[in-house]
Design a protein around this motif. Structure first.
Motif, PDB file in Angstrom:
ATOM      1  N   PHE A  25       0.827  -1.207   0.000  1.00 16.04           N
ATOM      2  CA  PHE A  25       0.000   0.000   0.000  1.00 16.04           C
ATOM      3  C   PHE A  25       0.861   1.255   0.000  1.00 16.04           C
ATOM      4  O   PHE A  25       0.599   2.200  -0.747  1.00 16.04           O
ATOM      5  N   GLU A  26       1.876   1.278   0.853  1.00 21.84           N
ATOM      6  CA  GLU A  26       2.717   2.466   0.937  1.00 21.84           C
ATOM      7  C   GLU A  26       3.404   2.757  -0.395  1.00 21.84           C
ATOM      8  O   GLU A  26       3.456   3.914  -0.848  1.00 21.84           O
ATOM      9  N   HIS A  27       3.924   1.715  -1.023  1.00 25.68           N
ATOM     10  CA  HIS A  27       4.557   1.879  -2.336  1.00 25.68           C
ATOM     11  C   HIS A  27       3.568   2.445  -3.353  1.00 25.68           C
ATOM     12  O   HIS A  27       3.886   3.389  -4.086  1.00 25.68           O
ATOM     13  N   THR A  28       2.368   1.871  -3.367  1.00 31.52           N
ATOM     14  CA  THR A  28       1.354   2.284  -4.339  1.00 31.52           C
ATOM     15  C   THR A  28       0.881   3.703  -4.084  1.00 31.52           C
ATOM     16  O   THR A  28       0.797   4.524  -5.018  1.00 31.52           O
ATOM     17  N   LEU A  29       0.569   4.015  -2.837  1.00 30.39           N
ATOM     18  CA  LEU A  29       0.036   5.338  -2.523  1.00 30.39           C
ATOM     19  C   LEU A  29       1.103   6.427  -2.642  1.00 30.39           C
ATOM     20  O   LEU A  29       0.806   7.546  -3.072  1.00 30.39           O
ATOM     21  N   ASP A  30       2.347   6.092  -2.290  1.00 28.38           N
ATOM     22  CA  ASP A  30       3.423   7.070  -2.459  1.00 28.38           C
ATOM     23  C   ASP A  30       3.626   7.407  -3.932  1.00 28.38           C
ATOM     24  O   ASP A  30       3.962   8.548  -4.274  1.00 28.38           O
ATOM     25  N   LEU A  31       3.430   6.412  -4.784  1.00 27.71           N
ATOM     26  CA  LEU A  31       3.617   6.624  -6.217  1.00 27.71           C
ATOM     27  C   LEU A  31       2.470   7.415  -6.833  1.00 27.71           C
ATOM     28  O   LEU A  31       2.687   8.339  -7.627  1.00 27.71           O
ATOM     29  N   HIS A  32       1.231   7.066  -6.454  1.00 26.79           N
ATOM     30  CA  HIS A  32       0.059   7.625  -7.127  1.00 26.79           C
ATOM     31  C   HIS A  32      -0.579   8.801  -6.385  1.00 26.79           C
ATOM     32  O   HIS A  32      -1.230   9.644  -7.002  1.00 26.79           O
ATOM     33  N   THR A  33      -0.425   8.843  -5.055  1.00 25.30           N
ATOM     34  CA  THR A  33      -1.012   9.937  -4.264  1.00 25.30           C
ATOM     35  C   THR A  33       0.025  10.409  -3.242  1.00 25.30           C
ATOM     36  O   THR A  33      -0.203  10.302  -2.032  1.00 25.30           O
ATOM     37  N   PRO A  34       1.173  10.910  -3.699  1.00 28.33           N
ATOM     38  CA  PRO A  34       2.284  11.210  -2.787  1.00 28.33           C
ATOM     39  C   PRO A  34       1.894  12.168  -1.666  1.00 28.33           C
ATOM     40  O   PRO A  34       1.277  13.201  -1.903  1.00 28.33           O
ATOM     41  N   GLY A  35       2.239  11.731  -0.443  1.00 26.64           N
ATOM     42  CA  GLY A  35       2.030  12.571   0.725  1.00 26.64           C
ATOM     43  C   GLY A  35       0.617  12.606   1.273  1.00 26.64           C
ATOM     44  O   GLY A  35       0.369  13.244   2.302  1.00 26.64           O
ATOM     45  N   ALA A  36      -0.298  11.888   0.649  1.00 30.99           N
ATOM     46  CA  ALA A  36      -1.706  11.993   1.046  1.00 30.99           C
ATOM     47  C   ALA A  36      -2.088  11.040   2.170  1.00 30.99           C
ATOM     48  O   ALA A  36      -3.016  11.330   2.936  1.00 30.99           O
ATOM     49  N   TYR A  37      -1.394   9.890   2.279  1.00 28.53           N
ATOM     50  CA  TYR A  37      -1.830   8.866   3.233  1.00 28.53           C
ATOM     51  C   TYR A  37      -0.653   8.301   4.001  1.00 28.53           C
ATOM     52  O   TYR A  37       0.484   8.273   3.524  1.00 28.53           O
ATOM     53  N   THR A  38      -0.962   7.788   5.215  1.00 25.64           N
ATOM     54  CA  THR A  38       0.019   7.114   6.060  1.00 25.64           C
ATOM     55  C   THR A  38      -0.519   5.736   6.437  1.00 25.64           C
ATOM     56  O   THR A  38      -1.642   5.372   6.070  1.00 25.64           O
ATOM     57  N   ARG A  39       0.273   5.006   7.230  1.00 22.42           N
ATOM     58  CA  ARG A  39      -0.184   3.688   7.702  1.00 22.42           C
ATOM     59  C   ARG A  39      -1.494   3.792   8.483  1.00 22.42           C
ATOM     60  O   ARG A  39      -2.308   2.879   8.465  1.00 22.42           O
ATOM     61  N   GLU A  40      -1.692   4.888   9.160  1.00 20.51           N
ATOM     62  CA  GLU A  40      -2.908   5.058   9.959  1.00 20.51           C
ATOM     63  C   GLU A  40      -4.156   5.089   9.079  1.00 20.51           C
ATOM     64  O   GLU A  40      -5.258   4.742   9.528  1.00 20.51           O
ATOM     65  N   HIS A  41      -4.018   5.498   7.819  1.00 24.34           N
ATOM     66  CA  HIS A  41      -5.145   5.477   6.899  1.00 24.34           C
ATOM     67  C   HIS A  41      -5.358   4.072   6.314  1.00 24.34           C
ATOM     68  O   HIS A  41      -6.482   3.700   5.969  1.00 24.34           O
ATOM     69  N   ILE A  42      -4.283   3.321   6.214  1.00 25.54           N
ATOM     70  CA  ILE A  42      -4.336   2.007   5.577  1.00 25.54           C
ATOM     71  C   ILE A  42      -4.950   0.956   6.497  1.00 25.54           C
ATOM     72  O   ILE A  42      -5.793   0.148   6.078  1.00 25.54           O
ATOM     73  N   LEU A  43      -4.546   0.939   7.768  1.00 26.70           N
ATOM     74  CA  LEU A  43      -4.899  -0.156   8.677  1.00 26.70           C
ATOM     75  C   LEU A  43      -6.399  -0.390   8.814  1.00 26.70           C
ATOM     76  O   LEU A  43      -6.842  -1.549   8.792  1.00 26.70           O
ATOM     77  N   PRO A  44      -7.253   0.643   8.940  1.00 28.96           N
ATOM     78  CA  PRO A  44      -8.684   0.363   9.118  1.00 28.96           C
ATOM     79  C   PRO A  44      -9.346  -0.320   7.926  1.00 28.96           C
ATOM     80  O   PRO A  44     -10.411  -0.917   8.071  1.00 28.96           O
ATOM     81  N   GLN A  45      -8.721  -0.238   6.752  1.00 30.92           N
ATOM     82  CA  GLN A  45      -9.325  -0.809   5.550  1.00 30.92           C
ATOM     83  C   GLN A  45      -8.865  -2.230   5.265  1.00 30.92           C
ATOM     84  O   GLN A  45      -9.414  -2.897   4.379  1.00 30.92           O
ATOM     85  N   MET A  46      -7.863  -2.700   5.997  1.00 31.73           N
ATOM     86  CA  MET A  46      -7.327  -4.028   5.714  1.00 31.73           C
ATOM     87  C   MET A  46      -8.375  -5.103   5.977  1.00 31.73           C
ATOM     88  O   MET A  46      -9.032  -5.098   7.001  1.00 31.73           O
ATOM     89  N   GLY A  47      -8.523  -5.996   5.010  1.00 30.21           N
ATOM     90  CA  GLY A  47      -9.536  -7.042   5.078  1.00 30.21           C
ATOM     91  C   GLY A  47     -10.621  -6.867   4.046  1.00 30.21           C
ATOM     92  O   GLY A  47     -11.331  -7.813   3.708  1.00 30.21           O
ATOM     93  N   ALA A  48     -10.777  -5.657   3.527  1.00 29.02           N
ATOM     94  CA  ALA A  48     -11.747  -5.400   2.460  1.00 29.02           C
ATOM     95  C   ALA A  48     -11.128  -5.764   1.113  1.00 29.02           C
ATOM     96  O   ALA A  48      -9.901  -5.813   0.978  1.00 29.02           O
ATOM     97  N   PRO A  49     -11.949  -6.022   0.081  1.00 32.39           N
ATOM     98  CA  PRO A  49     -11.398  -6.288  -1.254  1.00 32.39           C
ATOM     99  C   PRO A  49     -10.518  -5.135  -1.735  1.00 32.39           C
ATOM    100  O   PRO A  49     -10.788  -3.965  -1.457  1.00 32.39           O
ATOM    101  N   LEU A  50      -9.483  -5.470  -2.478  1.00 29.91           N
ATOM    102  CA  LEU A  50      -8.470  -4.497  -2.863  1.00 29.91           C
ATOM    103  C   LEU A  50      -9.034  -3.352  -3.696  1.00 29.91           C
ATOM    104  O   LEU A  50      -8.705  -2.184  -3.460  1.00 29.91           O
ATOM    105  N   PHE A  51      -9.860  -3.665  -4.685  1.00 31.10           N
ATOM    106  CA  PHE A  51     -10.427  -2.600  -5.515  1.00 31.10           C
ATOM    107  C   PHE A  51     -11.239  -1.625  -4.670  1.00 31.10           C
ATOM    108  O   PHE A  51     -11.208  -0.414  -4.885  1.00 31.10           O
ATOM    109  N   GLN A  52     -11.973  -2.162  -3.718  1.00 39.22           N
ATOM    110  CA  GLN A  52     -12.793  -1.319  -2.838  1.00 39.22           C
ATOM    111  C   GLN A  52     -11.903  -0.376  -2.025  1.00 39.22           C
ATOM    112  O   GLN A  52     -12.219   0.808  -1.858  1.00 39.22           O
TER     113      GLN A  52
END
Length: 213
Positions: A25-52
């Motif tokens: 996630f960090e690699h992808t978001l840093d590439l496509h949405t640099p500076g917009a998200y951190t691990r704290e944004h990623i963790l609550p979504q883990m477990g949902a389908p990837l596209f979602q």
């Protein structure tokens, strides 16, 4: 035994893929949405389908982000994925005791089978249901019900085990017992409000619950 049919989520439940997922996630978001998200944004979504998940981070661009994520994830997979303690041992013992076991995951089949083979779990499983086989995904009951149909499972003798509210919700919606694993990144505090029937500290405790010992 108390539960003859045992359904498992995969990532964060049987396989420690947490660092692989977060780094992907960090690699992808840093590439496509640099500076917009951190691990704290990623963790609550883990477990949902990837596209979602990607649609939440970059509306309308999920296909582009998923392609980047999957490429990095595959490249790093074998270096970062391991089974949690006692997983292989317990799945083997339950298999030998006559339990029917299945995976119910929001991953695609390619990486699901890659992880199962890497960690030596495939011989102990009777069915695998991935995101590719379902129209609806956890917490919808469809994946759980599909796995139960493949096993010929009776709801009263079935338990769904997972590390996220999506797993617990899917099991509850399908009318089966549920167990949350405390080694989840969410921890006990993140799972208890969703009222699983059990919260387990390790696979050895889970084995006792399943076998009724």
């Amino acid at each position: 035994m108390k539960y003859q049919y045992v359904l498992y989520d995969l990532d964060g439940t049987l396989l420690d893929t947490n660092e692989l997922i977060i780094r992907s996630f960090e690699h992808t978001l840093d590439l496509h949405t640099p500076g917009a998200y951190t691990r704290e944004h990623i963790l609550p979504q883990m477990g949902a389908p990837l596209f979602q998940q990607m649609e939440l981070f970059a509306p309308g661009r999920s296909e582009e982000l998923v392609a980047t994520y999957r490429r990095y994830n595959l490249e790093q997979h074998d270096a970062l994925v391991t089974a949690f303690p006692h997983v292989v041992e317990v799945l083997r013992e339950l298999h030998e005791a006559g339990c029917k076991q299945a995976i119910v995951t929001s991953k695609v089949r390619l990486t699901t089978e890659k992880g199962l083979a890497l960690c030596g779990l495939s011989p102990y499983l009777d069915a695998v249901v991935t995101v590719d086989e379902c129209e609806h995904h956890k917490p919808h009951p469809e994946p759980v019900l599909k796995a139960m149909a493949l096993l010929g499972a009776d709801p009263a003798s079935t338990i769904m085990i997972g590390d996220s509210p999506f797993d617990i919700g899917a099991g509850q919606a399908a009318g089966v017992a549920t167990a949350g694993v405390k080694w989840s990144l969410r921890g006990e505090a993140g799972l208890r409000p969703h009222h699983p029937d059990y919260l387990v500290s390790d696979m050895l405790e889970l084995r006792k619950i399943i076998l009724g010992t």
